[in-house]
Design a protein around this motif. Structure first.
Motif, mmCIF file in Angstrom:
data_model
loop_
_atom_site.group_PDB
_atom_site.id
_atom_site.type_symbol
_atom_site.label_atom_id
_atom_site.label_comp_id
_atom_site.label_asym_id
_atom_site.label_seq_id
_atom_site.Cartn_x
_atom_site.Cartn_y
_atom_site.Cartn_z
ATOM 1 N N VAL A 1 4.140 -3.190 2.017
ATOM 2 C CA VAL A 1 3.997 -2.457 1.914
ATOM 3 C C VAL A 1 3.500 -1.981 0.789
ATOM 4 C CG1 VAL A 1 5.671 -0.130 1.929
ATOM 5 C CG2 VAL A 1 6.042 -2.021 3.750
ATOM 6 N N LEU A 2 4.120 -2.348 -0.081
ATOM 7 C CA LEU A 2 3.368 -2.005 -1.275
ATOM 8 C C LEU A 2 2.219 -2.305 -1.999
ATOM 9 C CD1 LEU A 2 6.425 -3.567 -3.854
ATOM 10 C CD2 LEU A 2 5.572 -0.647 -3.679
ATOM 11 N N TYR A 3 1.249 -3.104 -1.085
ATOM 12 C CA TYR A 3 -0.146 -3.821 -1.260
ATOM 13 C C TYR A 3 -0.395 -2.509 -0.781
ATOM 14 C CZ TYR A 3 -4.767 -5.637 -0.245
ATOM 15 O OH TYR A 3 -5.457 -6.296 -0.353
ATOM 16 N N LYS A 4 -0.216 -2.461 1.270
ATOM 17 C CA LYS A 4 -0.541 -0.972 1.529
ATOM 18 C C LYS A 4 -0.479 -0.107 0.755
ATOM 19 C CE LYS A 4 -2.470 -2.990 4.765
ATOM 20 N NZ LYS A 4 -4.531 -2.535 4.494
ATOM 21 N N ALA A 5 -0.072 0.733 -0.245
ATOM 22 C CA ALA A 5 0.226 1.492 -0.682
ATOM 23 C C ALA A 5 -0.292 1.754 -2.141
ATOM 24 C CB ALA A 5 1.923 2.386 -1.482
ATOM 25 N N CYS A 6 -0.693 0.741 -2.639
ATOM 26 C CA CYS A 6 -2.070 0.407 -3.427
ATOM 27 C C CYS A 6 -3.288 0.885 -2.846
ATOM 28 C CB CYS A 6 -1.323 -1.164 -4.709
ATOM 29 S SG CYS A 6 -0.136 -1.233 -5.148
ATOM 30 N N VAL A 7 -3.896 0.201 -2.337
ATOM 31 C CA VAL A 7 -4.749 -0.005 -1.843
ATOM 32 C C VAL A 7 -5.141 1.796 -1.141
ATOM 33 C CG1 VAL A 7 -5.950 0.005 0.637
ATOM 34 C CG2 VAL A 7 -5.120 -2.077 -0.911
ATOM 35 N N SER A 8 -3.969 2.390 -0.906
ATOM 36 C CA SER A 8 -3.866 3.820 -0.825
ATOM 37 C C SER A 8 -4.197 4.776 -1.690
ATOM 38 C CB SER A 8 -2.648 3.892 0.322
ATOM 39 O OG SER A 8 -2.920 3.926 1.238
ATOM 40 N N ILE A 9 -3.496 3.977 -2.461
ATOM 41 C CA ILE A 9 -3.763 4.939 -3.706
ATOM 42 C C ILE A 9 -5.187 4.941 -4.114
ATOM 43 C CG2 ILE A 9 -3.004 5.527 -5.870
ATOM 44 C CD1 ILE A 9 0.390 4.359 -4.783
ATOM 45 N N ALA A 10 -6.129 4.056 -4.398
ATOM 46 C CA ALA A 10 -6.812 3.151 -4.919
ATOM 47 C C ALA A 10 -8.108 4.419 -4.576
ATOM 48 C CB ALA A 10 -7.461 2.483 -4.940
ATOM 49 N N ILE A 11 -8.007 4.406 -3.112
ATOM 50 C CA ILE A 11 -8.506 5.140 -1.876
ATOM 51 C C ILE A 11 -8.089 6.762 -1.957
ATOM 52 C CG2 ILE A 11 -9.010 6.175 0.104
ATOM 53 C CD1 ILE A 11 -8.629 3.364 0.885
ATOM 54 N N SER A 12 -6.539 7.230 -2.315
ATOM 55 C CA SER A 12 -7.035 8.767 -2.400
ATOM 56 C C SER A 12 -7.284 9.055 -3.686
ATOM 57 C CB SER A 12 -5.463 8.782 -2.445
ATOM 58 O OG SER A 12 -4.235 9.003 -3.717
#
Length: 301
Positions: A256-267
């Motif tokens: 979940v944390l990994y996917k959060a990091c990816v989503s933040i980068a894209i946002s």
């Protein structure tokens, strides 16, 4: 700037994707942390589960049944990886590469083409039963609830297995193969079982991914092993010192944390096409931080 609704949707999406890949990460945990086996066949078994789901759902098979069949397909492939390594003495890394390469063609054969849409078909997330029992205003919560149930069930099953005699032998093979041999147990057979279970988890994740997104695409497994490893390393590194947190729970949190990091980068403006670049940079950063921590521990000791 994201509004409250946009932020909520983003968080919901992070958990949904995180839980899907957490199923695969639990399998990677078995190979990477327990068996110390660099199993690259995951990049092939993840889309294998998707191909099995797509072709069966198109044929009218119950979506729930596809979960079990995808797991069995992945387990069979994992068993083949183990047999190549154990019986034919092929190095662990090469065994995974051989299976991963072969699965590209096999997955195409199963699906019939590189892209199969199942938007109009029933899935575990959208079906007539759910339409009847779930009120319209809360339907958007159905996917996260279903995914949460699946990840809890798979985590509990893995925790239970690791406490069995076979599970203890699996741990022993990763820590001390000589000990397993001294107990008159076949360490090769134990490895094959571990690889079968791990790839079963990966294929199950691919099956869930395909049903969630409504399509199968041959390239969905590209970089899956990197995502799995990143989830395992993030989770186990962050919760290593917290004895009350089980490793399986840590792996789920890491996903979940990994996917959060990816989503933040894209946002923050990075394009979706930069996803692989983001993944590589994150994974490299995780490895460097993990290595530095180990080095400091050894220095202080």
């Amino acid at each position: 700037m994201l509004g409250l609704e946009g932020l909520f949707r983003l968080i919901l999406g992070v958990f949904e994707e995180g839980f899907i890949y957490a199923v695969m990460a639990l399998g990677v945990y078995i190979t990477y942390k327990i068996l110390d086996f660099p199993d690259l066949s995951v990049d092939g078994t993840f889309p294998l589960g998707g191909a099995v789901a797509a072709i069966l759902i198109v044929a009218g098979v119950n979506p729930l049944v596809t979960l079990f069949l995808a797991f069995l397909a992945g387990a069979f492939v994992g068993m083949l990886t183990g047999i190549i390594h154990v019986k034919f003495k092929v190095r662990d890394l090469l065994s995974g590469i051989i299976i991963m390469t072969a699965l590209y063609s096999i997955n195409l054969r199963i699906a019939g083409k590189s892209n199969v849409a199942i938007f109009s078909k029933e899935s575990i997330f959208e079906n007539s039963f759910l339409d009847k029992v779930v009120p319209e205003p809360v339907k958007f919560l159905v996917p996260i609830i279903i995914l949460l149930l699946i990840i809890i069930i798979m985590k509990l099953l893995l925790d239970f297995y690791l406490k069995t005699k076979s599970g203890y032998l699996l741990r022993a093979v990763g820590d001390n193969e000589v000990l397993v041999t001294s107990l008159a147990k076949d360490k090769g057979a134990v490895k094959i079982i571990g690889l079968a279970i791990a790839n079963g988890f990966a294929a199950l994740a691919g099956c869930i991914y395909t049903q969630k997104h409504g399509f199968f695409e041959i390239s969905i497994g590209t970089g899956a092993i990197v995502i799995g490893l990143a989830s395992v390393i993030i989770g186990t590194s962050l919760f290593k010192k917290r004895g009350k947190v089980k490793a399986t729970t840590a792996v789920i949190a890491g996903s979940v944390l990994y996917k959060a990091c990816v989503s933040i980068a894209i946002s923050f403006g990075m394009a979706a096409s930069d996803l692989k670049l983001i993944t590589s940079v994150l994974f490299l950063a995780i490895l460097i931080i993990s290595y530095e921590r180990k080095r400091r521990v050894k220095t202080n000791a």
